[in-house]
Structure formats: structure tokens, C-alpha cells
Design a protein around this motif. Structure first.
Motif, PDB file in Angstrom:
ATOM      1  N   GLU A  65       0.828  -1.191   0.000  1.00 36.69           N
ATOM      2  CA  GLU A  65       0.000   0.000   0.000  1.00 36.69           C
ATOM      3  C   GLU A  65       0.870   1.253   0.000  1.00 36.69           C
ATOM      4  O   GLU A  65       1.996   1.244   0.496  1.00 36.69           O
ATOM      5  CB  GLU A  65      -0.919   0.029   1.242  1.00 36.69           C
ATOM      6  CG  GLU A  65      -1.900  -1.128   1.319  1.00 36.69           C
ATOM      7  CD  GLU A  65      -2.732  -1.068   2.585  1.00 36.69           C
ATOM      8  OE1 GLU A  65      -2.460  -0.188   3.438  1.00 36.69           O
ATOM      9  OE2 GLU A  65      -3.657  -1.890   2.717  1.00 36.69           O
ATOM     10  N   ARG A  66       0.330   2.341  -0.534  1.00 32.90           N
ATOM     11  CA  ARG A  66       0.989   3.636  -0.469  1.00 32.90           C
ATOM     12  C   ARG A  66       0.734   4.240   0.905  1.00 32.90           C
ATOM     13  O   ARG A  66      -0.417   4.377   1.327  1.00 32.90           O
ATOM     14  CB  ARG A  66       0.447   4.555  -1.564  1.00 32.90           C
ATOM     15  CG  ARG A  66       1.125   5.893  -1.642  1.00 32.90           C
ATOM     16  CD  ARG A  66       0.675   6.678  -2.861  1.00 32.90           C
ATOM     17  NE  ARG A  66       1.023   5.986  -4.105  1.00 32.90           N
ATOM     18  CZ  ARG A  66       1.020   6.568  -5.299  1.00 32.90           C
ATOM     19  NH1 ARG A  66       0.676   7.833  -5.418  1.00 32.90           N
ATOM     20  NH2 ARG A  66       1.330   5.853  -6.375  1.00 32.90           N
ATOM     21  N   HIS A  74       6.167   8.195  -4.636  1.00 31.47           N
ATOM     22  CA  HIS A  74       5.690   6.825  -4.783  1.00 31.47           C
ATOM     23  C   HIS A  74       5.473   6.520  -6.266  1.00 31.47           C
ATOM     24  O   HIS A  74       5.340   7.421  -7.088  1.00 31.47           O
ATOM     25  CB  HIS A  74       4.366   6.619  -4.030  1.00 31.47           C
ATOM     26  CG  HIS A  74       4.417   6.976  -2.584  1.00 31.47           C
ATOM     27  ND1 HIS A  74       4.256   8.270  -2.127  1.00 31.47           N
ATOM     28  CD2 HIS A  74       4.642   6.215  -1.479  1.00 31.47           C
ATOM     29  CE1 HIS A  74       4.357   8.287  -0.818  1.00 31.47           C
ATOM     30  NE2 HIS A  74       4.594   7.065  -0.398  1.00 31.47           N
ATOM     31  N   THR A  76       3.466   3.214  -8.748  1.00 28.99           N
ATOM     32  CA  THR A  76       2.760   1.937  -8.781  1.00 28.99           C
ATOM     33  C   THR A  76       3.638   0.900  -9.452  1.00 28.99           C
ATOM     34  O   THR A  76       4.054   1.078 -10.598  1.00 28.99           O
ATOM     35  CB  THR A  76       1.433   2.073  -9.542  1.00 28.99           C
ATOM     36  OG1 THR A  76       0.611   3.029  -8.861  1.00 28.99           O
ATOM     37  CG2 THR A  76       0.706   0.744  -9.613  1.00 28.99           C
ATOM     38  N   GLU A  82       2.566  -0.733  -4.278  1.00 29.97           N
ATOM     39  CA  GLU A  82       2.834   0.695  -4.435  1.00 29.97           C
ATOM     40  C   GLU A  82       4.185   0.985  -3.782  1.00 29.97           C
ATOM     41  O   GLU A  82       4.328   0.846  -2.568  1.00 29.97           O
ATOM     42  CB  GLU A  82       1.738   1.523  -3.753  1.00 29.97           C
ATOM     43  CG  GLU A  82       0.372   1.418  -4.410  1.00 29.97           C
ATOM     44  CD  GLU A  82       0.258   2.351  -5.602  1.00 29.97           C
ATOM     45  OE1 GLU A  82       1.086   3.279  -5.714  1.00 29.97           O
ATOM     46  OE2 GLU A  82      -0.668   2.153  -6.409  1.00 29.97           O
ATOM     47  N   THR A  84       7.565   2.877  -2.366  1.00 26.95           N
ATOM     48  CA  THR A  84       7.998   4.107  -1.703  1.00 26.95           C
ATOM     49  C   THR A  84       9.407   4.444  -2.166  1.00 26.95           C
ATOM     50  O   THR A  84      10.286   3.584  -2.170  1.00 26.95           O
ATOM     51  CB  THR A  84       7.975   3.929  -0.174  1.00 26.95           C
ATOM     52  OG1 THR A  84       6.642   3.626   0.238  1.00 26.95           O
ATOM     53  CG2 THR A  84       8.452   5.175   0.525  1.00 26.95           C
TER      54      THR A  84
END
Length: 285
Positions: A65-66, A74, A76, A82, A84
Motif C-alpha cells: 500500500e501507499r 511513490h 505503482t 505501491e 515508496t
């Protein structure tokens, strides 16, 4: 929208002629360099991290997850991840600038072999460069520094310093910025550092730089075989999936024999001098 592994068509005759290829070759959607390098170095599972050393660079963590507020930016990776990103605006570019300014005659004479020559010089300079500290921010910097006006600097120069110290200090500087980023990673993970980190890109070909990275980060550094070409391998894995030769990235990676990785273990004897210089470096900004 289609996944990056989808076949989006075939190569048309005119394009094939211009490229010197055969018409009808399947064309896969593909992706940009961040995705290609992440897949190519095998960081496809949650919390896996890698460092890329090119003209620019980054420390990147793969996540499901972001996380708002964590990381400078960030991107995808795929349908379930997602990533970092802690980016560096000027990484290898700063080292290239240094070689052009301090080793211009050797570069004209040796060409690309100048990097081997400078690696030898770096190895002859003591860790910590006898107090000389550089900053690699030649054209502003990205988060965690995040300032377009950040500039390069050589701090604490004495008449005992030679050009080998300036070269080593520049590489140490890039490692210090990655240590800043690793600090955010460690804080986010409750004080837990990763067991090791994979380092790729052209910079990863320097054994002196990689030992430096291990000593400054104080974690094991792992360099895959042919670290310059991990982006190409990531694109290859994407095509394998698109052509039905692999079911997913884990399967694609498992089918390849990429050679043995090189492991650099941190040397505790260098921790004290790097801790001291890192503390000063962190305040220079």
C-alpha cells in the motif's frame, strides 16, 4: 486500461523496417525505468528494498500500500504493490563531474578505464577521508533534503588532502544521503533495519564503493551479477509474462540463472569515523 504485461499489438511493417526487425513481433505494454529496475533486481515482495546508483539514484521499498507521509514519492509497481521512493537528484552525475574536474587527463588517456584507475585511488584513501566531507548536491536535491537551491560543497579541507580524498569523499556523500533515507525506513519499521539491501546500477560495479556503502549503512550489501543491466532484465521478465512463458514475476525470475551475487559485509572498524562524519554531514544542509 491494460497491465504492463499485456500484448498490445504486433510490430507494423514500416516500424519493423526502420528498426531492422521482422513485422508481426508481439509488442508488450511495458513500463518505465523504476518498475523495470525494481523487477529486475528481484524486489517484488512487501518490505523488500534496493538502492539504485546511476546518474541519479534512489532507495526504494516495495509495499502493498501507499503510505501517506512516508517517503519522498511513490510509484505503482503492479496491481498489488505501491513502491515508496527516496530519490537522489545528483548521484553518479556528481561523481562523473568530479572525475572530469580532478582526473581529466587520465580520462582522455584511459577512456572508461579511468573508473578503475580512480577506484585504486579511492582504495588508497582512508575511510572518512581524514575529515574531508563532501556534498553531492550539484543541482538541488529531492526529499529528504528537498531543496532546489542545495549546492555541492567540500568541507574541512587541509593541505594534507589530495585528489583521492576528494574522490572518496564524494562517494561517501552519496552513501550518507542513503543513510538518511535508511533512517526513515528504520523509523517506520519500529527501529528495525533490513537484514541486507540489494544495490544495483553502474555504481554497484565498484567494489570500493560497495564496501563503503556497507560500512556507512552498517548493513550487508548484496550486488547481483551484471548490476548495470537489471532494468533490461525487468523488461525481459515483463515480456516473458506477456508471451506466456512465465505466469508472474516470481516465476520469470526463478527461470533465470543470473550468476552469483557479491556480498559486502560491514566492517565495524570503520563505524566510528563514519558515524562522526555522518553526524557532521547531516548538519551541513
Amino acid at each position: 486500461s491494460l497491465p504492463s504485461t499485456a500484448c498490445v499489438g504486433t510490430l507494423l511493417p514500416q516500424a519493423a523496417e526502420e528498426l531492422g526487425l521482422v513485422a508481426g513481433i508481439p509488442v508488450i505494454g511495458g513500463f518505465g525505468d523504476l518498475n523495470a529496475i525494481t523487477f529486475g533486481c528481484g524486489c517484488i515482495e512487501d518490505t523488500m528494498a534496493h538502492i539504485y546508483l546511476g546518474t541519479s539514484g534512489w532507495l526504494c521499498e516495495t509495499k502493498h500500500e501507499r503510505i501517506p507521509g512516508y517517503g519522498g514519492s511513490h510509484f505503482t509497481l503492479d496491481e498489488t504493490h505501491e513502491n515508496t521512493l527516496f530519490g537522489i537528484q545528483t548521484g553518479g552525475r556528481a561523481y562523473d563531474w568530479l572525475i572530469n574536474q580532478f582526473y581529466s587527463a587520465e580520462r582522455r588517456e584511459l577512456g572508461d578505464a579511468v573508473f578503475d584507475f580512480v577506484n585504486g585511488e579511492i582504495a588508497a584513501a582512508a575511510p572518512g577521508c581524514d575529515g574531508l566531507i563532501a556534498t553531492h548536491w550539484l543541482g538541488g536535491e529531492l526529499p529528504p533534503l528537498a531543496a532546489k537551491n542545495a549546492k555541492g560543497l567540500f568541507f574541512n579541507i587541509t593541505d594534507q588532502h589530495e585528489r583521492k580524498h576528494f574522490a572518496r569523499a564524494m562517494l561517501e556523500s552519496i552513501c550518507y544521503t542513503h543513510r538518511l533515507s535508511l533512517g526513515y525506513y528504520t523509523e517506520f519499521h519500529g527501529g528495525q533495519k533490513p537484514d541486507g539491501i540489494r544495490v544495483v546500477g553502474g555504481g554497484a560495479m565498484s567494489a570500493e564503493w560497495m564496501q563503503m556503502m556497507a560500512d556507512i549503512l552498517q548493513i550487508t550489501v548484496r550486488v547481483p551479477a551484471n548490476p548495470r543491466f537489471v532494468g533490461t532484465m525487468g523488461a525481459y521478465y515483463c515480456a516473458m509474462i506477456g508471451l506466456g512463458l512465465a505466469k508472474d514475476y516470481a516465476d520469470a525470475i526463478a527461470t533465470q540463472s543470473l550468476g552469483e551475487e557479491t556480498v559486502y559485509t560491514p566492517n565495524p572498524e570503520n563505524f566510528a569515523v563514519y558515524d562522526k562524519n555522518f553526524s557532521i554531514y547531516s548538519k551541513l544542509y
